[in-house]
Write a protein that holds these residues in place. Sequence first.
Motif, PDB file in Angstrom:
ATOM      1  N   TRP A  58       1.141 -11.433 -12.058  1.00  0.00           N
ATOM      2  CA  TRP A  58       2.127 -10.925 -11.554  1.00  0.00           C
ATOM      3  C   TRP A  58       1.489 -12.252 -10.011  1.00  0.00           C
ATOM      4  CZ3 TRP A  58       1.749  -8.849  -6.427  1.00  0.00           C
ATOM      5  CH2 TRP A  58       4.026  -8.565  -5.784  1.00  0.00           C
ATOM      6  N   ARG A  59       0.993 -11.949  -9.562  1.00  0.00           N
ATOM      7  CA  ARG A  59       0.098 -11.889  -8.075  1.00  0.00           C
ATOM      8  C   ARG A  59      -0.549 -13.353  -8.320  1.00  0.00           C
ATOM      9  NH1 ARG A  59      -4.779  -7.378  -7.390  1.00  0.00           N
ATOM     10  NH2 ARG A  59      -3.855  -6.117  -6.145  1.00  0.00           N
ATOM     11  N   ARG A  60      -0.637 -14.070  -9.583  1.00  0.00           N
ATOM     12  CA  ARG A  60      -0.412 -15.669  -9.486  1.00  0.00           C
ATOM     13  C   ARG A  60       0.956 -15.701  -9.240  1.00  0.00           C
ATOM     14  NH1 ARG A  60      -3.981 -19.488  -9.401  1.00  0.00           N
ATOM     15  NH2 ARG A  60      -3.543 -21.222 -10.440  1.00  0.00           N
ATOM     16  N   ARG A  61       1.685 -15.702 -10.334  1.00  0.00           N
ATOM     17  CA  ARG A  61       3.121 -16.270 -10.117  1.00  0.00           C
ATOM     18  C   ARG A  61       3.888 -15.851  -8.763  1.00  0.00           C
ATOM     19  NH1 ARG A  61       7.362 -16.663 -13.640  1.00  0.00           N
ATOM     20  NH2 ARG A  61       5.681 -15.616 -16.000  1.00  0.00           N
TER      21      ARG A  61
ATOM     22  N   LYS B  38      10.564   0.033  -1.970  1.00  0.00           N
ATOM     23  CA  LYS B  38       9.198   0.289  -3.565  1.00  0.00           C
ATOM     24  C   LYS B  38       8.497  -0.960  -3.928  1.00  0.00           C
ATOM     25  CE  LYS B  38      13.086   3.473  -6.209  1.00  0.00           C
ATOM     26  NZ  LYS B  38      13.445   3.482  -7.352  1.00  0.00           N
ATOM     27  N   VAL B  39       7.561  -0.203  -4.135  1.00  0.00           N
ATOM     28  CA  VAL B  39       6.297  -1.504  -4.688  1.00  0.00           C
ATOM     29  C   VAL B  39       6.925  -1.968  -6.089  1.00  0.00           C
ATOM     30  CG1 VAL B  39       3.812  -1.168  -5.486  1.00  0.00           C
ATOM     31  CG2 VAL B  39       4.391  -0.292  -3.083  1.00  0.00           C
ATOM     32  N   PRO B  40       6.398  -3.205  -6.430  1.00  0.00           N
ATOM     33  CA  PRO B  40       6.595  -3.554  -7.793  1.00  0.00           C
ATOM     34  C   PRO B  40       6.000  -2.608  -8.849  1.00  0.00           C
ATOM     35  CG  PRO B  40       6.899  -5.329  -6.383  1.00  0.00           C
ATOM     36  CD  PRO B  40       6.497  -4.060  -5.260  1.00  0.00           C
ATOM     37  N   ASP B  41       6.707  -2.396  -9.926  1.00  0.00           N
ATOM     38  CA  ASP B  41       6.451  -1.625 -10.459  1.00  0.00           C
ATOM     39  C   ASP B  41       4.686  -2.291 -11.879  1.00  0.00           C
ATOM     40  OD1 ASP B  41       8.315   0.492 -10.639  1.00  0.00           O
ATOM     41  OD2 ASP B  41      10.045  -0.575 -12.855  1.00  0.00           O
ATOM     42  N   VAL B  42       4.811  -3.521 -11.892  1.00  0.00           N
ATOM     43  CA  VAL B  42       3.631  -3.794 -12.569  1.00  0.00           C
ATOM     44  C   VAL B  42       2.604  -3.343 -11.613  1.00  0.00           C
ATOM     45  CG1 VAL B  42       3.978  -6.400 -10.682  1.00  0.00           C
ATOM     46  CG2 VAL B  42       2.863  -5.746 -12.942  1.00  0.00           C
ATOM     47  N   LEU B  43       2.365  -2.781 -10.423  1.00  0.00           N
ATOM     48  CA  LEU B  43       1.440  -3.302  -9.623  1.00  0.00           C
ATOM     49  C   LEU B  43       1.209  -1.198  -9.250  1.00  0.00           C
ATOM     50  CD1 LEU B  43       1.956  -4.892  -6.046  1.00  0.00           C
ATOM     51  CD2 LEU B  43       0.922  -5.232  -8.222  1.00  0.00           C
ATOM     52  N   LEU B  44       2.066  -0.856 -10.213  1.00  0.00           N
ATOM     53  CA  LEU B  44       1.307   0.528 -10.562  1.00  0.00           C
ATOM     54  C   LEU B  44       1.443   1.032 -12.239  1.00  0.00           C
ATOM     55  CD1 LEU B  44       4.674   2.255  -8.571  1.00  0.00           C
ATOM     56  CD2 LEU B  44       1.818   1.771  -7.127  1.00  0.00           C
ATOM     57  N   SER B  45       1.305  -0.027 -12.809  1.00  0.00           N
ATOM     58  CA  SER B  45       0.572  -0.437 -13.832  1.00  0.00           C
ATOM     59  C   SER B  45      -0.882   0.275 -14.638  1.00  0.00           C
ATOM     60  CB  SER B  45       1.665  -1.066 -15.198  1.00  0.00           C
ATOM     61  OG  SER B  45       0.641  -1.929 -14.257  1.00  0.00           O
ATOM     62  N   GLY B  46      -1.406  -0.463 -13.776  1.00  0.00           N
ATOM     63  CA  GLY B  46      -2.577  -0.124 -14.139  1.00  0.00           C
ATOM     64  C   GLY B  46      -3.208  -1.109 -15.301  1.00  0.00           C
ATOM     65  N   ASN B  47      -2.286  -1.986 -15.398  1.00  0.00           N
ATOM     66  CA  ASN B  47      -2.480  -3.013 -16.456  1.00  0.00           C
ATOM     67  C   ASN B  47      -3.333  -4.119 -15.401  1.00  0.00           C
ATOM     68  OD1 ASN B  47      -2.690  -5.379 -18.230  1.00  0.00           O
ATOM     69  ND2 ASN B  47      -1.441  -4.639 -19.580  1.00  0.00           N
TER      70      ASN B  47
ATOM     71  N   THR C 131       1.048  -0.935   0.287  1.00  0.00           N
ATOM     72  CA  THR C 131      -0.222  -0.085  -0.181  1.00  0.00           C
ATOM     73  C   THR C 131       1.007   1.314  -0.232  1.00  0.00           C
ATOM     74  OG1 THR C 131      -2.162   1.436   1.209  1.00  0.00           O
ATOM     75  CG2 THR C 131      -0.166   0.359   2.405  1.00  0.00           C
ATOM     76  N   ARG C 132       0.373   2.636  -0.196  1.00  0.00           N
ATOM     77  CA  ARG C 132       1.142   3.531   0.267  1.00  0.00           C
ATOM     78  C   ARG C 132       2.119   3.473   1.333  1.00  0.00           C
ATOM     79  NH1 ARG C 132      -4.623   7.065  -1.806  1.00  0.00           N
ATOM     80  NH2 ARG C 132      -4.496   6.177  -3.915  1.00  0.00           N
ATOM     81  N   PRO C 133       3.455   4.366   0.744  1.00  0.00           N
ATOM     82  CA  PRO C 133       3.663   5.115  -0.503  1.00  0.00           C
ATOM     83  C   PRO C 133       4.197   3.994  -0.911  1.00  0.00           C
ATOM     84  CG  PRO C 133       5.175   5.603   1.804  1.00  0.00           C
ATOM     85  CD  PRO C 133       3.951   4.461   1.573  1.00  0.00           C
ATOM     86  N   ALA C 134       4.605   4.381  -2.643  1.00  0.00           N
ATOM     87  CA  ALA C 134       4.771   3.711  -3.543  1.00  0.00           C
ATOM     88  C   ALA C 134       6.458   3.576  -2.930  1.00  0.00           C
ATOM     89  CB  ALA C 134       4.761   3.967  -5.028  1.00  0.00           C
ATOM     90  N   ASP C 135       7.493   4.843  -2.171  1.00  0.00           N
ATOM     91  CA  ASP C 135       8.803   4.162  -2.501  1.00  0.00           C
ATOM     92  C   ASP C 135       8.449   4.332  -0.648  1.00  0.00           C
ATOM     93  OD1 ASP C 135      11.598   4.552  -1.429  1.00  0.00           O
ATOM     94  OD2 ASP C 135      11.961   5.642  -3.700  1.00  0.00           O
ATOM     95  N   PHE C 136       8.568   3.847   0.105  1.00  0.00           N
ATOM     96  CA  PHE C 136       8.922   3.578   1.665  1.00  0.00           C
ATOM     97  C   PHE C 136      10.627   3.365   2.158  1.00  0.00           C
ATOM     98  CE2 PHE C 136       9.596   2.051   6.304  1.00  0.00           C
ATOM     99  CZ  PHE C 136       9.253   2.953   6.561  1.00  0.00           C
ATOM    100  N   ARG C 137      11.639   4.244   2.770  1.00  0.00           N
ATOM    101  CA  ARG C 137      12.629   4.680   2.544  1.00  0.00           C
ATOM    102  C   ARG C 137      13.773   3.544   1.925  1.00  0.00           C
ATOM    103  NH1 ARG C 137      12.531   2.922   9.204  1.00  0.00           N
ATOM    104  NH2 ARG C 137      11.092   5.127  10.144  1.00  0.00           N
ATOM    105  N   GLY C 138      13.008   4.462   0.127  1.00  0.00           N
ATOM    106  CA  GLY C 138      14.328   3.305  -0.705  1.00  0.00           C
ATOM    107  C   GLY C 138      13.473   2.444  -1.099  1.00  0.00           C
TER     108      GLY C 138
END
Length: 245
Positions: free
Chosen positions: A207-210, A191-200, A182-189
């Motif tokens: 990704w979740r199944r993998r 980072k949330v995986p890019d795919v979760l921020l992609s909107g795709n 959850t937020r923030p996307a960057d916490f103390r360096g």
Amino acid sequence: MHIDILTLFPDMLSGMFNTSILKRAQEKEKLSCNLIDFREYAANKHKKVDDYPYGGGAGMVLAAQPIFDAVEAVTNEQQERPRIILMCPQGELYTQKKAEELAKEDHLVFICGHYEGYDERIREHLVTDEISIGDYVLTGGELGAAVVVDSVVRLLPDVLGNTASAPEDSFSTGLLEHPHYTRPADFRGMKVPDVLLSGNHAHIENWRRRESFRRTYNRRGELFYNLDLSEEDQILLDEIKKNQD
């Protein structure tokens, strides 16, 4: 659903029905519950519910009479016998599948014991299920019953706020659940995986199944033995195994 819990220590359980999901279930009239001190059903003047075991040995054994009478008191007006569950370290190891099975019932009766054990006639002639929450011994059955009740009630329709929550839980699919962020996307360096921020959404679901497969393989690999994997899933699992090895 209605739940009766037979216990010598009702105060151990009363608090849990007045908080969180169990309280919400009652407010929505999806659940009613009754805590019964089966000592009140003892036929002797001292309200004694246990006695020494025949043949000798350590500890005391819960007598049949108070428990039989207590169960009969909460079930005598029913045409169909409810599930009567004995919390016991010798019982069936509890699983999410069992929780889903019990969640289909209208009435559950739990028997929580203390002392050395139960008179065997309770097992043979009264209960329908014996459940253990793990390969260890507790002082009594109350904590085990609390675990089972919580896991069952959250599966009742409309109890959880998000209807998708329960089906996506770990073990509901046979696999462990994927990681969450959850937020923030960057916490103390970190980072949330890019795919979760992609909107795709398709890429996110892949990704979740993998990640669910990867986490299950790394932590509880034996769970795959009970799954009927599709050809696509088997390819995914083989790829994860190869990368891990």
